[in-house]
Design a protein around this motif. Structure first.
Motif, mmCIF file in Angstrom:
data_model
loop_
_atom_site.group_PDB
_atom_site.id
_atom_site.type_symbol
_atom_site.label_atom_id
_atom_site.label_comp_id
_atom_site.label_asym_id
_atom_site.label_seq_id
_atom_site.Cartn_x
_atom_site.Cartn_y
_atom_site.Cartn_z
ATOM 1 N N UNK A 62 0.852 -1.197 0.000
ATOM 2 C CA UNK A 62 0.000 0.000 0.000
ATOM 3 C C UNK A 62 0.881 1.237 0.000
ATOM 4 N N UNK A 63 0.542 2.206 -0.840
ATOM 5 C CA UNK A 63 1.156 3.536 -0.793
ATOM 6 C C UNK A 63 0.019 4.543 -0.765
ATOM 7 N N UNK A 64 -0.109 5.233 0.365
ATOM 8 C CA UNK A 64 -1.236 6.138 0.595
ATOM 9 C C UNK A 64 -0.701 7.553 0.800
ATOM 10 N N UNK A 65 -1.311 8.516 0.125
ATOM 11 C CA UNK A 65 -0.777 9.880 0.133
ATOM 12 C C UNK A 65 -1.142 10.707 1.343
ATOM 13 N N UNK A 66 -2.226 10.365 2.042
ATOM 14 C CA UNK A 66 -2.646 11.182 3.183
ATOM 15 C C UNK A 66 -3.907 10.627 3.820
ATOM 16 N N UNK A 67 -4.489 11.407 4.720
ATOM 17 C CA UNK A 67 -5.677 10.977 5.463
ATOM 18 C C UNK A 67 -6.957 11.273 4.695
ATOM 19 N N UNK A 68 -7.925 10.347 4.801
ATOM 20 C CA UNK A 68 -9.296 10.648 4.391
ATOM 21 C C UNK A 68 -10.034 11.129 5.638
ATOM 22 N N UNK A 71 -0.363 21.043 8.361
ATOM 23 C CA UNK A 71 0.636 21.880 7.693
ATOM 24 C C UNK A 71 1.669 21.037 6.951
ATOM 25 N N UNK A 72 1.469 19.733 6.893
ATOM 26 C CA UNK A 72 2.369 18.857 6.143
ATOM 27 C C UNK A 72 1.576 17.672 5.614
ATOM 28 N N UNK A 73 2.080 17.034 4.591
ATOM 29 C CA UNK A 73 1.450 15.842 4.061
ATOM 30 C C UNK A 73 1.695 14.669 5.015
ATOM 31 N N UNK A 74 0.807 13.689 4.983
ATOM 32 C CA UNK A 74 0.861 12.582 5.941
ATOM 33 C C UNK A 74 0.748 11.227 5.211
ATOM 34 N N UNK A 75 1.758 10.856 4.472
ATOM 35 C CA UNK A 75 1.698 9.596 3.725
ATOM 36 C C UNK A 75 1.917 8.383 4.630
ATOM 37 N N UNK A 76 1.535 7.233 4.116
ATOM 38 C CA UNK A 76 1.831 5.968 4.785
ATOM 39 C C UNK A 76 2.109 4.916 3.720
ATOM 40 N N UNK A 77 2.838 3.885 4.120
ATOM 41 C CA UNK A 77 3.079 2.758 3.225
ATOM 42 C C UNK A 77 3.215 1.498 4.071
ATOM 43 N N UNK A 78 2.992 0.358 3.454
ATOM 44 C CA UNK A 78 3.171 -0.895 4.162
ATOM 45 C C UNK A 78 3.326 -2.034 3.162
ATOM 46 N N UNK A 79 3.865 -3.134 3.660
ATOM 47 C CA UNK A 79 3.949 -4.373 2.900
ATOM 48 C C UNK A 79 3.604 -5.527 3.827
ATOM 49 N N UNK A 101 4.869 -5.064 7.820
ATOM 50 C CA UNK A 101 5.544 -3.872 8.331
ATOM 51 C C UNK A 101 5.112 -2.650 7.521
ATOM 52 N N UNK A 102 5.228 -1.482 8.168
ATOM 53 C CA UNK A 102 4.814 -0.261 7.500
ATOM 54 C C UNK A 102 5.344 0.968 8.200
ATOM 55 N N UNK A 103 5.077 2.125 7.605
ATOM 56 C CA UNK A 103 5.541 3.396 8.166
ATOM 57 C C UNK A 103 4.576 4.499 7.777
ATOM 58 N N UNK A 104 4.669 5.607 8.494
ATOM 59 C CA UNK A 104 3.807 6.750 8.199
ATOM 60 C C UNK A 104 4.394 8.010 8.792
ATOM 61 N N UNK A 105 3.924 9.145 8.292
ATOM 62 C CA UNK A 105 4.252 10.461 8.842
ATOM 63 C C UNK A 105 2.960 11.091 9.338
#
Length: 784
Positions: free
Chosen positions: A285-291, A312-320, A347-351
């Protein structure tokens, strides 16, 4: 244009079907045959109506025909189940499924891996894994309410969700391809998805089944006051670093979605008594921000629009996530021996935007109110495990049936957070050049938690058929848990505050759980049952430091298990062509695990606190009325704390009060569905569907904090679709959320993460977690 055409097509199709239905209604009878779904919840193939507890099953065909787009949409059709809908971002971090109201965690928990395991367990085939895989090539989904530890190696408190995927079909070549285009209200583009499955036989004793899927959606949420960043990722300072001036820009449709899923399964059946399936599944998954949308105003007084977010910043997330499994079935004649060996890596990560949290907690003053604050929380999570489950299920006819099994799991969990105040070091060096060495970097928080967990269990059930109609079942699960936990923490921003801290802790636990059930078959097709079952959720080690600069009270170092006793009585059957299912339940919950943070330095921990009970009714009917198939479900859930919950350090100030309603679960929920099919004179089959969901008001949290414990309004969602089926292909037009309801299932309040222009924060971190807005789509399917 695309949306208008699809809505017009849908309206025409549904109107046509309505008129045709009236014309054909007189030809239909009300006692049409009701489909009897076969499940394996009890480790044997049997009809749902013969399972002596409350279980629901949704077929993969129904999921595909309704063009269900997410697990949240699917589970809203099942009485007794609720879910916090966070959209696609971080959808694998935490399990937000709730059954029978067993939940005490805030609806906004979902950005980081929490300490305690979920009250509801989930399985992919026979592997206990919460992965939120795409719903592709699914045979069926089984929803088991109540504890299931005597039948499944991985125990649970509230229930179990099983996603059962299609096995390769021997001696049969076939497959299916499909393509979908859709538009979501608020989006500036059209999304698409493509799926394909092929089943390849190798003679009569082996087959390979391959499934692939790609989903690409443009997003709908506009991030309207995002800092413009320089090459180093720091907010641009147009008038110099010491000035408060900033540059903002808008990122439209920021919550883009790109999901890739694939699965390959090889089945070999060399003899009638041996059946083996080796499978591998993977999703990224590659997600650009929050819904998630901000209500209210920004720091300049501007009111946010319908689908705008104040970060004030983008909040992407990704996982596998990947899953490898080998499932082997051996027919021994007197019993069936089944082995499931699997391993997975998730595993995954996000901002995450944390500036609003800093502002509302007065932390920006800790950084001398430096201009253009942008607090970023960069988080990761990991979950890796090896699992073996073996079962022996009796086959012979006689007065006694049994299921016995063994379970082993070796699991490694990890969670990290690195927080940054972007640009602080650059500003500090310019503002206080004589004290450059005092600030080391922009990083102001470092956290790393690892846990090794081992679970060994023996489980089983024994059923005695007293008569052909009366049976009694007893079950037991014995387990032994071992866990080791290690935590690292530091506040490295200031040299004088940096003090790397490590802490380790380990614990073990073993216990036996029991189940008793009696059921009676009455009439031609009726079943009455009563069950008492125990559920258990493992405890763990928080591993917080007890010495050094960041010491916490030693009583925070660990948390114990929590337990439930589930009482259930129900009726199910078929009468006058109507399938019915109703159950009364009462759940007594002790030593509840609450995910929280320590009071001094914010370690992520779980604590035990208080007791609760949940009681209610789950009811559903399914049948035909003059050629129209219908289903109606209702759930009443009264879930409350029965005593105050206090922190482990004691004191007189509770963190949650007796009588507080448990969050996330509505007191009343209703599900409704209609479908009707007809064949036109030219041989084309036309099918129309309508379904709805209503839930009453819920709570965002259970704590005494008014910043978190707020009410969420009731909502309803209606979906419709129409399918035209030709010889070798079909076309479906669908509308999700016809009336475009917000469907708020969680809230970051203004007092928790709102704006604060006095401290230089002009964005707004408050937001509502909303369901998917109105979506109009067209799907073309071609089976072969």
């Amino acid at each position: 244009m695309f949306r208008s055409m699809l809505m017009a097509t849908t309206a025409v199709s549904l109107s046509l079907m309505a008129s045709q239905a009236l014309a054909e209604a007189a030809k239909q009878t009300s006692d049409a045959t009701v489909a009897e779904v076969v499940v394996t919840a009890t480790r044997r193939e049997e009809r749902v109506l013969d399972v002596p507890y409350n279980i629901s099953a949704v077929s993969g065909q129904a999921i595909d025909q309704a063009k269900v787009q997410s697990a949240a949409e699917l589970l809203r059709t099942v009485p007794g189940v609720s879910v916090v809908d966070r959209g696609y971002r971080n959808q694998g971090v935490s399990n937000s499924i709730q059954i029978r109201g067993l939940n005490v965690d805030s609806a906004i928990l979902g950005d980081y891996a929490i300490s305690a395991v979920a009250p509801v367990s989930s399985y992919v085939n026979d592997t206990p894994l919460f992965a939120n895989f795409a719903l592709k090539d699914v045979d069926r989904v089984e929803i088991l309410r109540g504890p299931q530890g005597t039948l499944y190696g991985s125990g649970s408190l509230g229930g179990t969700i099983r996603y059962i995927l299609h096995a390769p079909e021997l001696g049969e070549f076939g497959g299916k391809v499909s393509a979908t285009a859709s538009h979501v209200d608020g989006s500036g583009g059209v999304g698409w998805a493509g799926d394909g499955t092929i089943n390849i036989p190798f003679g009569e004793k082996a087959a390979l089944r391959i499934t692939g899927s790609v989903q690409d959606y443009p997003g709908l949420t506009d991030y309207v006051n995002v800092y413009k960043l320089d090459a180093a990722g720091i907010p641009v300072a147009p008038s110099g670093v010491l000035s408060s001036a900033a540059v903002y820009e808008t990122k439209k449709d920021a919550d883009t979605v790109n999901i890739k899923y694939g699965r390959a399964a090889l089945r070999v059946k060399p003899a009638d008594w041996l059946d083996m399936t080796l499978s591998y599944a993977r999703q990224s998954d590659d997600i650009g921000g929050r819904r998630q949308v901000t209500r209210g105003v920004d720091g300049y007084g501007r009111v946010y629009g319908k689908y705008e977010n104040g970060s004030v910043q983008l909040e992407p997330s990704s996982r596998e996530v990947s899953l490898t499994s080998l499932e082997t079935t051996v027919d021994l004649g007197f019993a069936t021996l089944t082995s499931s060996t699997s391993s997975y890596d998730h595993h995954g990560d996000s901002v995450s935007e944390n500036t609003g949290y800093y502002a509302q907690n007065g932390w920006l003053g800790f950084y001398y109110n430096f201009p253009r604050p942008m607090a970023s929380a960069v988080r990761t999570y990991s979950d890796r495990a090896f699992i073996e489950e073996i079962r022996l299920v009796s086959q012979t006819k006689g007065p006694i049936d049994y299921v016995v099994g063994g379970f082993y799991e070796k699991q490694k969990l990890g969670a990290t957070q690195a927080s940054y105040l972007r640009g602080f070091k650059r500003w500090w060096d310019a503002a206080y050049p004589a004290f450059k060495a005092e600030v080391q970097s922009d990083q102001d928080f470092a956290y790393d938690r690892h846990e090794d967990f081992t679970d060994k269990a023996l489980f089983g059930e024994l059923t005695y058929h007293v008569t052909d109609r009366l049976q009694v079942t007893g079950g037991v699960r014995w387990f032994d848990n071992q866990s080791k936990s290690h935590t690292f923490m530091d506040v490295p921003v200031y040299t004088s505050l940096s003090s790397p801290t490590n802490a380790s802790f380990q614990k073990s636990d073993s216990k036996a759980l029991y189940k008793a059930n009696v059921s009676w078959k009455f009439g031609e097709r009726g079943l009455a049952y009563a069950t008492v079952s125990e559920g258990y959720r493992r405890g763990g080690a928080n591993a917080v430091p007890t010495i050094g600069r960041y010491a916490e009270d030693a009583r925070w170092q660990q948390y114990g298990p929590d337990r439930v006793v589930n009482y259930e009585a129900g009726l199910k059957g078929i009468r006058y062509g109507i399938t019915y299912n109703a159950a009364l339940f009462y759940v007594d919950w002790k030593d509840i695990q609450i995910n929280t943070v320590t009071p001094n330095w914010g370690f992520f921990v779980a604590q035990n606190g208080g007791a609760a009970r949940s009681q209610g009714l789950e009811a559903q009917i399914d049948g035909w009325l003059e050629g129209v198939h219908y289903s109606l479900g209702y759930t009443y859930t009264d879930a409350k704390l029965t005593e105050n919950a206090y922190p482990p350090t004691g004191g007189t100030r509770p963190v949650a009060l007796k009588g507080a309603r448990l969050p996330g679960t509505a007191e009343h929920a209703v599900t409704f569905a209609l479908d009707h099919s007809m064949t036109l004179s030219n041989g084309v089959m036309l099918t129309g569907r309508l379904n709805g969901y209503y839930q009453s008001a819920t709570r965002n949290a259970v704590t005494t904090s008014t910043r978190l414990n707020v009410g969420l309004p009731p909502f309803q969602i209606w979906n419709a679709s129409a399918t035209a089926t030709f010889d070798t292909w079909s076309a479906t037009v669908f509308v999700k959320n016809i009336f475009n309801a917000d469907g708020v299932t969680g809230r970051f309040t203004q007092s928790y993460m709102g704006t604060d222009p006095a401290d230089g924060y002009y964005g707004n971190g408050a937001k509502d977690l909303i369901t998917l807005p109105r979506t109009v789509g067209l799907t073309l399917d071609h089976p072969f």
